[in-house]
Design a protein around this motif. Structure first.
Motif, PDB file in Angstrom:
ATOM      1  N   ARG A 250      -7.816  -1.291  -4.025  1.00 39.29           N
ATOM      2  CA  ARG A 250      -6.394  -0.957  -4.096  1.00 39.29           C
ATOM      3  C   ARG A 250      -6.256   0.363  -4.854  1.00 39.29           C
ATOM      4  N   GLU A 252      -5.007   2.639  -7.406  1.00 39.39           N
ATOM      5  CA  GLU A 252      -4.367   2.353  -8.688  1.00 39.39           C
ATOM      6  C   GLU A 252      -3.723   3.586  -9.293  1.00 39.39           C
ATOM      7  N   PRO A 289       0.649   1.199  -4.686  1.00 41.32           N
ATOM      8  CA  PRO A 289      -0.467   0.268  -4.854  1.00 41.32           C
ATOM      9  C   PRO A 289      -0.983  -0.279  -3.508  1.00 41.32           C
ATOM     10  N   MET A 290      -1.370   0.599  -2.585  1.00 39.85           N
ATOM     11  CA  MET A 290      -1.818   0.124  -1.276  1.00 39.85           C
ATOM     12  C   MET A 290      -3.263  -0.369  -1.328  1.00 39.85           C
TER      13      MET A 290
END
Lengths: 420, 233, 61
Positions: A250, A252, A289-290
């Motif tokens: 993810r 960050e 946040p992908m």
């Protein structure tokens, strides 16, 4: 129904207040007036309140999910509640307000964008107000909303509200949190919670729900410093994707684009982003946040615990770190003791090198004479770690600036640290 | 300026994928509990997304009471076929046949509670160290107290008053031999989120969720389907 | 009866709801209008106030 659900965003908030500040009533009011309490739930708690001989419907029964909580009439643990308006979806981390439960507030605050702190209009600022404000600020919550509650019990007095507000302003100027608002409410009667009501026409600000719906949270994320802790390596090992190596994780911090020059830590090797892959296809850029998978142009040895960053903007590798540590366990912190430590996707071990001072969470004063760290204490502590961690300060990035400490005998999470 | 925001569904999806990947990284033998209901269908969909283009690195397990609707079994088997899913079936009937549990009697008899024994036995037999499930915190008040990573002792028990604090998104899956974890990737989703996501992603669901004509009867204010497993009086 | 299931479990404890929702959009409309919880139709939760907590402690889902 239109497709506005595709553009709704998410706000996570935590609620804090002393035992009798009316926190449960406020949550009940928010849920009830936003039509998020269902008839069968309402019937069940009406029945339970009656059985206990209580005069009013006890909305606390909605959030007290455990038998022990209902029996003792106290909230033991964080409970999560959900509601939505056409604009936003909300997640409430409802945390107990008693002193022995500081750890629960820290837990609830760790994922929150915003904290609601309740103040009883009759009492003004009390010890717990300071404590809750300090914890919210320490946990890096960007927005605090002080709800001065029980205005109905002070005749909706503008003067009472103004003086409490001034007092709160002076006090909160010392906090790290900069976006602070003040709302006079009556959770019991509903004034200024969801609806304005007619009792405080002198108040020109927003209602609580309107504030929650409109507070700007998009700029709270760090979109500058690119941080991608590798969580998992995807290797399909089938004919179609024979040589595929995708680094799953993810984002960050920051924005990663296809073609970006990146550096891999700890090896220091450089490469270029070949693709950013998702199940729905390749994308050109990805931001926090992908959760995505990155592939690189070069074949580099990368595994879980490594971090992909941009060249010239990397976190510092540190084996000695200072943290503000919230102690969560009933077994006191052992000076010189060894613990397991987790930081992003990395596991290591650490030693408690030095306890610098304990913080009086009511006055924010440093206590240097008593360094025994027990449950719910907050202290500044120096740690020595078995291998370098790639850290940022908590104030610049919550994900790369936080750690947890684990007791190796019990496997319990015993400490939560914010890197200074 | 470009908009770098995520919608609530995108944020929830990202959180769930993050949790599922943590499970794959932290545990040696995880399993995804799959009932064929919408929540476990969404979990499976998220798992497929999490490891794409790789296949899902863990099996699914259906704790089957044998008392499910035919449509559900058909849907389950078709989905496994279409997606190359590895499905383990843990049968409550087997637990009954082995004498591990005793069937409830009377008009309200249900195998629902018996599933616990079958589930715990299957976890032990397969040496699973983590079982993911589609439980959501908004479903029920005890579930509202659940962690994402929820520890179970060597008897499979949950101790809700002594849960590990869970901070930020750092999940502690450390455990002793014989213990296991339950992990709930869609903890923060509501019923509405699940439906909106099913719509957005165009996910197939059993036709039981759609309006249909069915032979039913009412008991204690609940509309029950007439099946071979339910006594109507 | 025209029904659908809001939650699917074992046929012995899952109640149906009267519904004419024939597609996802209509389900979403129905869910946003309903005043009853999803598990309101599950008899397994109705056995007592702590039914779920007790089952979960033993190792239920």
């Amino acid at each position: 129904m239109e497709d506005n659900y595709l553009t709704m965003d998410l706000l996570r908030f935590t609620t804090a207040g002393s035992v009798d500040d009316g926190k449960s009533t406020l949550i009940g009011r928010l849920l009830y007036d936003s039509k998020s309490i269902f008839e069968d739930q309402m019937e069940a708690i009406e029945k339970a309140s009656k059985q206990k001989g209580e005069e009013n419907v006890n909305l606390a029964l909605l959030t007290d999910g455990l038998r022990a909580e209902r029996e003792q009439g106290i909230t033991i643990d964080v409970a999560y509640r959900y509601f939505a308006t056409p604009k936003r979806k909300f997640i409430i981390a409802d945390t107990p307000g008693h002193i022995e439960y500081t750890r629960n507030m820290v837990t609830g605050a760790s994922t929150a964008n915003l904290a609601i702190i309740l103040v009883d209009a009759r009492n003004g600022i009390v010890e717990q107000t300071r404590r809750h404000s300090f914890i919210a600020s320490l946990l890096g919550i960007d927005h605090i909303v002080y709800c001065v509650n029980k205005m109905d019990l002070v005749n909706y007095s503008q003067q009472t509200f103004s003086s409490i507000k001034e007092e709160l302003k002076t006090f909160s100027s010392k906090l790290r949190t900069k976006d602070i608002s003040f709302i006079p409410i009556s959770a019991l009667k509903g004034d200024n919670v969801v609806n304005r009501g007619k009792n405080m026409e002198w108040y020109e600000g927003s209602t609580l729900l309107h504030t929650l719906e409109n507070i700007h949270i998009a700029s709270d994320r760090n979109l500058i410093d690119c941080r991608f802790p590798v969580q998992y390596v995807i290797r399909p090992q089938n004919d179609k994707f024979h040589d595929y190596r995708g680094y799953a994780g993810r984002i960050e911090g920051g924005v990663f684009k296809k073609g970006d020059q990146v550096m891999v830590l700890p090896s220091g090797f450089s490469s270029k982003i070949k693709s950013i892959d998702t199940f729905n296809g390749e994308i050109e850029e990805a931001y926090s946040p992908m959760s995505v998978a990155l592939t690189l142009e070069d074949d580099i040895d990368i595994s879980r615990g490594d971090m992909i960053v941009r060249k010239n903007n990397s976190p510092s590798p540190e084996q000695n770190i200072d943290v503000m540590l919230c102690w969560l366990s009933t077994t006191p912190l052992q000076p010189g003791g060894k613990y397991a430590i987790k930081h992003t996707s990395k596991d290591a071990r650490c030693m408690i090198k030095n306890i610098l001072y304990k913080v009086d969470i009511n006055t924010l004063h440093r206590i240097e004479e008593d360094k025994k760290i027990e449950a719910n204490d907050i202290a500044r502590v120096s740690l020595r770690i078995t291998q370098p961690l790639f850290i940022d300060s908590y104030s610049s990035n919550k994900a790369t600036g936080s750690i947890i400490i684990i007791d190796e005998a019990t496997n319990n999470t015993v400490g939560a640290g914010m890197i200074i | 300026m470009k908009n770098y925001n995520l919608s609530h569904l995108e944020e929830l999806e990202s959180e769930s994928i993050y949790v599922i990947r943590e499970v794959a990284a932290q545990f040696e033998r995880p399993v995804l509990l799959f009932s064929g209901g919408k929540d476990s269908i969404v979990c499976y969909h998220l798992a497929r997304k999490a490891f794409y283009p790789s296949s899902v690195p863990f099996p699914l397990m259906h704790v089957d009471t044998g008392h499910n609707f035919d449509e559900l079994y058909q849907f389950r088997d078709q989905l496994m076929k279409d997606t190359n899913g590895r499905l383990i079936i843990a049968s409550v009937q087997n637990s009954i046949d082995k004498g591990k549990v005793v069937e409830e009697k009377g008009i309200n008899a249900s195998r629902n509670k018996l599933q616990t024994t079958t589930l715990l036995d299957a976890i032990e037999e397969n040496k699973f160290d983590c079982a993911m499930g589609g439980a959501r915190r908004d479903e029920e008040k005890a579930r509202a107290k659940e962690r994402f990573f929820s520890h179970r002792d060597d008897f499979g028990q949950w101790d809700p008053k002594n849960q590990r604090p869970e901070l930020w998104n750092i999940f502690n899956g450390k455990k002793h031999f014989g213990e296991h974890f339950r992990v709930f990737p869609i903890s923060n989703w509501t019923e509405m989120d699940v439906w909106q996501y099913i719509k957005k992603e165009n996910i197939a669901i059993p036709t039981l969720y759609l309006s249909h004509n069915r032979d039913c009867f009412e008991r204690d204010g609940v509309i029950m389907a007439k099946t071979d497993f339910v006594q109507t009086k | 009866m025209q029904v659908r299931f809001r939650t699917i479990g074992d046929a012995t404890c899952t109640g149906a709801v009267l519904s004419s929702a024939k597609n996802i959009d209509e389900i979403i409309q129905e869910v946003s209008a309903t005043r009853i919880t999803e598990r309101g139709g599950r008899s397994d939760d109705k056995r007592s106030e702590a039914a779920m907590e007790d089952r979960k402690k033993e190792g239920y889902f």
